[in-house]
Write an enzyme that holds these catalytic residues in place. Structure first.
Site, short mmCIF file in Angstrom:
data_model
loop_
_atom_site.label_atom_id
_atom_site.label_comp_id
_atom_site.label_asym_id
_atom_site.label_seq_id
_atom_site.Cartn_x
_atom_site.Cartn_y
_atom_site.Cartn_z
N HIS A 164 -17.89 78.21 -37.68
CA HIS A 164 -19.13 78.29 -37.06
C HIS A 164 -20.95 78.04 -37.66
O HIS A 164 -20.68 79.70 -38.10
CB HIS A 164 -18.85 78.81 -35.64
CG HIS A 164 -17.93 77.87 -34.79
ND1 HIS A 164 -16.82 79.21 -33.71
CD2 HIS A 164 -17.70 77.22 -35.35
CE1 HIS A 164 -16.63 78.13 -33.62
NE2 HIS A 164 -16.08 77.45 -33.39
N GLU A 169 -22.90 80.77 -36.52
CA GLU A 169 -22.75 81.77 -36.18
C GLU A 169 -22.46 82.40 -37.78
O GLU A 169 -23.69 83.08 -38.79
CB GLU A 169 -22.84 82.59 -35.55
CG GLU A 169 -23.71 82.00 -34.19
CD GLU A 169 -23.10 80.56 -33.17
OE1 GLU A 169 -21.82 80.12 -34.26
OE2 GLU A 169 -23.36 80.34 -32.18
N CYS A 197 -17.73 84.54 -33.22
CA CYS A 197 -19.51 84.63 -33.37
C CYS A 197 -19.66 85.41 -32.98
O CYS A 197 -20.85 86.34 -33.05
CB CYS A 197 -19.56 83.33 -33.55
SG CYS A 197 -19.50 82.29 -34.45
N ALA A 206 -22.36 34.57 -31.30
CA ALA A 206 -21.58 34.06 -32.29
C ALA A 206 -22.13 32.79 -31.81
O ALA A 206 -22.48 32.37 -29.95
CB ALA A 206 -20.16 33.64 -32.22
N SER A 231 -19.90 34.35 -36.73
CA SER A 231 -20.65 35.03 -36.26
C SER A 231 -21.14 36.19 -37.10
O SER A 231 -22.31 36.93 -37.09
CB SER A 231 -19.63 35.84 -35.09
OG SER A 231 -18.98 36.83 -35.68
N TRP A 274 -22.68 39.14 -39.80
CA TRP A 274 -24.11 39.28 -40.28
C TRP A 274 -25.26 38.22 -39.90
O TRP A 274 -26.50 37.62 -39.77
CB TRP A 274 -24.64 38.61 -42.18
CG TRP A 274 -23.09 38.69 -42.09
CD1 TRP A 274 -22.56 38.54 -43.71
CD2 TRP A 274 -22.10 39.69 -42.81
NE1 TRP A 274 -21.35 38.60 -43.73
CE2 TRP A 274 -21.09 40.03 -43.44
CE3 TRP A 274 -22.44 41.61 -41.96
CZ2 TRP A 274 -20.60 41.52 -44.26
CZ3 TRP A 274 -21.61 42.19 -41.75
CH2 TRP A 274 -21.33 42.44 -42.84
N THR A 311 -11.27 41.39 -31.47
CA THR A 311 -12.09 41.42 -32.33
C THR A 311 -11.40 41.30 -34.03
O THR A 311 -11.50 41.22 -34.70
CB THR A 311 -13.02 42.24 -32.71
OG1 THR A 311 -13.61 41.95 -31.60
CG2 THR A 311 -13.68 42.77 -33.85
N LEU A 348 -14.00 49.21 -39.78
CA LEU A 348 -14.37 49.92 -39.31
C LEU A 348 -14.77 51.77 -40.07
O LEU A 348 -14.19 52.60 -39.40
CB LEU A 348 -13.48 50.51 -38.06
CG LEU A 348 -14.05 49.20 -36.95
CD1 LEU A 348 -12.74 49.63 -35.70
CD2 LEU A 348 -14.81 48.38 -36.98
#
Ligand SMILES: NC(=O)c1ccc[n+]([C@@H]2O[C@H](COP(=O)([O-])OP(=O)(O)OC[C@H]3O[C@@H](n4cnc5c(N)ncnc54)[C@H](OP(=O)(O)O)[C@@H]3O)[C@@H](O)[C@H]2O)c1
Length: 376
Positions: A55, A57, A91, A169, A175, A177, A203, A211
């Site tokens: 963490h 701290e 912490c 598209a 579609s 770019w 998709t 992805l």
């Protein structure tokens, strides 16, 4: 009510800045920042590390260049009080042991394992405690974590890219770019910040996206990959798809085809059964998000959706979208081209989905608009 000094504000602002380094990598823990100050000088600073540990701290204490005894600690979230066992001491206990003089925290942590216990432990040890400095900024920075803890489901950001006339598209489906390289890198930055990225089978079948985080803006490095999630009600994903390669993928389905699920699992893909909504017979998206809020015990805080018009529309209609990030390319694709959201036609203007625009800026040649959904 605590009165904060100019130095308090400057140091908390620094802690918020340091916290940004942990965005995404701390997932599913909140990305917290901590700065330890003595005599106007920063002794040490730290942020939540990969996978949520150490963490902030603990990092800041370890980084101190002098004794933190009597120092002031600025933390963007209540220091934890978890009995962390093998994951190290809490912490708040570390700060007590270090004999710091004062703790300034931006925000109460609603997580059930903390929820005031961290602050209480500091107070009980006689440490001066001031809560609430720059709370609005800390709340904004941690909004996805807070959303999941308070409402049980991830904060949902829809990313969409279209021409200036809202088309994604051509009518013939061409579609890819629409937006430029800078906007595409910006999307990779958003993926890196998210706990998971969700797309629909439509998709996946058309674009075969990976992805993954690959192409970050200059100065940023890839430290981890978000979980990839594919909503695939009927298990139509094809072997060889990029999403099925390399692990780190979860398929959410309502299919009963156990043999296919086993084949997917054998390929290293996780499969989650989601309940079906009674009326439409489709995956109940609100229930699916609640499941993702508890995924693998620790849950997902921030879900980035990069889907087509149909899943986008279903999520909007289910009322589970919190934010839309819209990249508008400087082009017009004309009538007949495909839209961003396959929403039904409205008869009454009052039924429109209302947004609040929070940020507008240019990214390369494109425009980026970030808008939040107005909550009823
Ligand atoms: N410009 C952009 O930002 C962007 C981003 C991504 C994709 N795209 C484009 O979008 C196109 C694909 O669009 P699309 O609409 O076919 O794909 P999609 O929205 O990604 O996926 C469609 C699938 O989502 C499923 N779905 C919707 N609501 C559901 C629910 N409640 N429960 C379970 N499943 C649900 C549908 O399943 P059911 O069949 O079971 O209803 C449908 O098959 C591609 O051409 C791609 O290039 C554009």
């Amino acid at each position: 009510v605590a009165v904060f000094s100019a130095e308090d504000y400057a140091m908390m602002a620094r802690a918020l800045q340091v916290a940004e380094r942990g965005r995404g990598i701390a997932s599913p823990n909140p990305h917290v920042g901590c700065v330890i100050v003595k005599g106007g000088r920063i002794l040490g600073e730290g942020h939540t590390r990969l996978g949520g540990r150490p963490h902030a701290e603990a990092e800041a204490l370890a980084a101190c260049t002098g004794s933190p005894e009597g120092a002031t600690v600025y933390s963007t979230l209540e220091p934890c009080a978890l009995h962390a066992g093998s994951r190290g001491p809490a912490c708040s206990d570390l700060l007590v042991a270090a004999k710091v003089g004062r703790v300034v925290s931006a925000l109460h942590d609603p997580f059930h394992g903390v929820n005031g216990a961290g602050h209480e432990r500091l107070r009980a040890a006689g440490i001066e405690l001031d809560i609430g400095l720059m709370e609005a900024q800390a709340r904004e920075q941690l909004k996805a974590f807070l959303h999941r803890v308070e409402r049980g489901r991830p904060w949902v950001t829809l990313k969409v890219a279209a021409s200036l006339d809202g088309k994604t598209a051509l009518a013939n489906g061409v579609s890819q770019w629409i937006t430029g390289a800078a906007a595409r890198r910006d999307v990779h930055r958003m993926r890196a910040a998210a706990c998971a990225v969700l797309t629909g089978i439509g998709t996946a079948l058309v674009d075969d996206p990976a992805l993954t985080v690959r192409d970050l803006p200059p100065g940023m490095t890839v430290e981890r990959q978000p979980l990839r999630i594919l909503l695939d009600s009927r298990l139509e994903a094809r072997d060889g798809m990029k999403l099925l390669m390399g692990g780190n993928t979860l398929i959410v389905t309502s299919s009963a085809d156990e043999a296919r699920k086993q084949v997917l699992r054998d390929q290293g893909v996780a499969v989650m059964q989601a309940p079906v909504e009674a009326i439409k017979g489709k995956v109940d998206l609100a229930a699916m998000l609640q499941q993702l809020g508890r995924y693998q015990e620790r849950g997902l805080n921030h879900l980035l959706v990069e889907a087509g018009a149909r899943l986008n529309a279903s999520l909007l209609q289910a009322g589970v979208v919190d934010e839309i990030v819209f990249y508008a390319a400087p082009s017009l694709l004309g009538d007949g081209a495909r839209g961003l959201f396959a929403l039904p036609e409205l008869a009454r203007l009052e039924d429109r989905i209302a947004l609040d625009i929070g940020d507008v800026r240019q990214v390369g040649a494109d425009l980026r608009i970030t808008a939040q959904l107005q909550k009823p």
